[in-house]
Design a protein around this motif. Sequence first.
Motif, short mmCIF file in Angstrom:
data_model
loop_
_atom_site.label_atom_id
_atom_site.label_comp_id
_atom_site.label_asym_id
_atom_site.label_seq_id
_atom_site.Cartn_x
_atom_site.Cartn_y
_atom_site.Cartn_z
N PHE A 1 0.80 -1.22 0.00
CA PHE A 1 0.00 0.00 0.00
C PHE A 1 0.84 1.27 0.00
O PHE A 1 0.32 2.37 0.12
CB PHE A 1 -0.97 0.00 1.18
N GLY A 2 2.17 1.12 -0.12
CA GLY A 2 3.04 2.28 -0.25
C GLY A 2 3.14 3.12 1.00
O GLY A 2 3.21 4.34 0.94
N LYS A 3 3.19 2.45 2.16
CA LYS A 3 3.22 3.17 3.43
C LYS A 3 4.52 2.87 4.17
O LYS A 3 4.95 1.73 4.26
CB LYS A 3 2.05 2.71 4.30
N ILE A 4 5.17 3.93 4.67
CA ILE A 4 6.38 3.77 5.47
C ILE A 4 5.97 3.73 6.94
O ILE A 4 5.36 4.67 7.45
CB ILE A 4 7.37 4.93 5.23
N VAL A 5 6.28 2.62 7.58
CA VAL A 5 5.91 2.40 8.97
C VAL A 5 7.14 2.00 9.76
O VAL A 5 7.98 1.24 9.26
CB VAL A 5 4.85 1.28 9.08
N ILE A 6 7.27 2.51 10.96
CA ILE A 6 8.31 2.05 11.89
C ILE A 6 7.63 1.10 12.86
O ILE A 6 6.65 1.46 13.51
CB ILE A 6 8.97 3.24 12.63
N LEU A 7 8.11 -0.12 12.95
CA LEU A 7 7.43 -1.14 13.74
C LEU A 7 7.50 -0.90 15.24
O LEU A 7 6.60 -1.27 15.96
CB LEU A 7 7.97 -2.52 13.39
N LEU A 8 8.57 -0.30 15.70
CA LEU A 8 8.69 0.06 17.11
C LEU A 8 8.02 1.41 17.31
O LEU A 8 7.70 2.09 16.34
CB LEU A 8 10.16 0.11 17.51
N PRO A 9 7.80 1.85 18.55
CA PRO A 9 7.21 3.18 18.75
C PRO A 9 8.04 4.24 18.01
O PRO A 9 9.22 4.43 18.30
CB PRO A 9 7.26 3.38 20.27
N PRO A 10 7.44 4.94 17.05
CA PRO A 10 8.21 5.87 16.21
C PRO A 10 8.98 6.93 16.99
O PRO A 10 10.13 7.22 16.66
CB PRO A 10 7.15 6.51 15.32
N LYS A 11 8.38 7.51 18.02
CA LYS A 11 9.05 8.60 18.73
C LYS A 11 10.39 8.14 19.32
O LYS A 11 11.40 8.82 19.17
CB LYS A 11 8.16 9.16 19.83
N ILE B 1 11.54 10.39 4.62
CA ILE B 1 10.94 11.36 3.70
C ILE B 1 11.57 11.23 2.32
O ILE B 1 10.87 11.23 1.30
CB ILE B 1 11.09 12.79 4.26
N ARG B 2 12.89 11.11 2.27
CA ARG B 2 13.58 10.97 0.98
C ARG B 2 13.14 9.69 0.26
O ARG B 2 12.85 9.71 -0.93
CB ARG B 2 15.09 10.99 1.20
N PHE B 3 13.05 8.58 1.00
CA PHE B 3 12.61 7.31 0.42
C PHE B 3 11.19 7.44 -0.11
O PHE B 3 10.89 7.01 -1.23
CB PHE B 3 12.69 6.21 1.48
N GLY B 4 10.32 8.07 0.68
CA GLY B 4 8.94 8.24 0.26
C GLY B 4 8.82 9.07 -1.01
O GLY B 4 8.06 8.73 -1.92
N ALA B 5 9.57 10.15 -1.06
CA ALA B 5 9.53 11.01 -2.24
C ALA B 5 10.07 10.29 -3.48
O ALA B 5 9.52 10.42 -4.57
CB ALA B 5 10.33 12.28 -1.98
N LYS B 6 11.12 9.52 -3.29
CA LYS B 6 11.75 8.84 -4.43
C LYS B 6 10.87 7.72 -4.99
O LYS B 6 10.80 7.52 -6.20
CB LYS B 6 13.10 8.27 -3.99
N PHE B 7 10.21 6.98 -4.08
CA PHE B 7 9.47 5.80 -4.53
C PHE B 7 7.95 5.94 -4.42
O PHE B 7 7.22 4.98 -4.64
CB PHE B 7 9.93 4.58 -3.73
N GLY B 8 7.46 7.14 -4.09
CA GLY B 8 6.02 7.36 -4.04
C GLY B 8 5.33 6.77 -2.83
O GLY B 8 4.15 6.45 -2.90
N PHE B 9 6.04 6.63 -1.72
CA PHE B 9 5.46 6.11 -0.49
C PHE B 9 5.00 7.27 0.39
O PHE B 9 5.44 8.40 0.22
CB PHE B 9 6.50 5.30 0.29
N VAL B 10 4.11 6.98 1.32
CA VAL B 10 3.66 7.98 2.29
C VAL B 10 4.03 7.52 3.69
O VAL B 10 4.17 6.32 3.94
CB VAL B 10 2.13 8.22 2.21
N LEU B 11 4.20 8.48 4.58
CA LEU B 11 4.52 8.14 5.97
C LEU B 11 3.25 7.76 6.72
O LEU B 11 2.20 8.39 6.54
CB LEU B 11 5.17 9.33 6.68
N ASP B 12 3.35 6.74 7.54
CA ASP B 12 2.28 6.34 8.44
C ASP B 12 1.87 7.53 9.30
O ASP B 12 2.70 8.38 9.64
CB ASP B 12 2.81 5.19 9.31
#
Length: 74
Positions: free
Chosen positions: A10-20, A34-45
């Motif tokens: 689904f093109g989503k960037i997720v960090i499996l551990l607590p993100p903060k 952010i760079r990965f998302g922009a390059k490959f069309g992914f969005v941040l969770d």
Amino acid sequence: MGRGLADLKFGKIVILLPPKYTLLDDPLRVLRAIRFGAKFGFVLDEELKKDAASDEVKAAIVGKVNRERGLCSS
């Protein structure tokens, strides 16, 4: 593993551990995501976006960049 594959599908960037906590451990991870998302069309969770925008994480990014560039005032 299944969740990670679904996130990729689904093109989503997720960090499996607590993100903060993960972002405070390595603040530049935000910029890489952010760079990965922009390059490959992914969005941040949504949780990742919320935590990345927190004052604590922003301060950690500035501190890390300043240290890397030798701009710390000691």
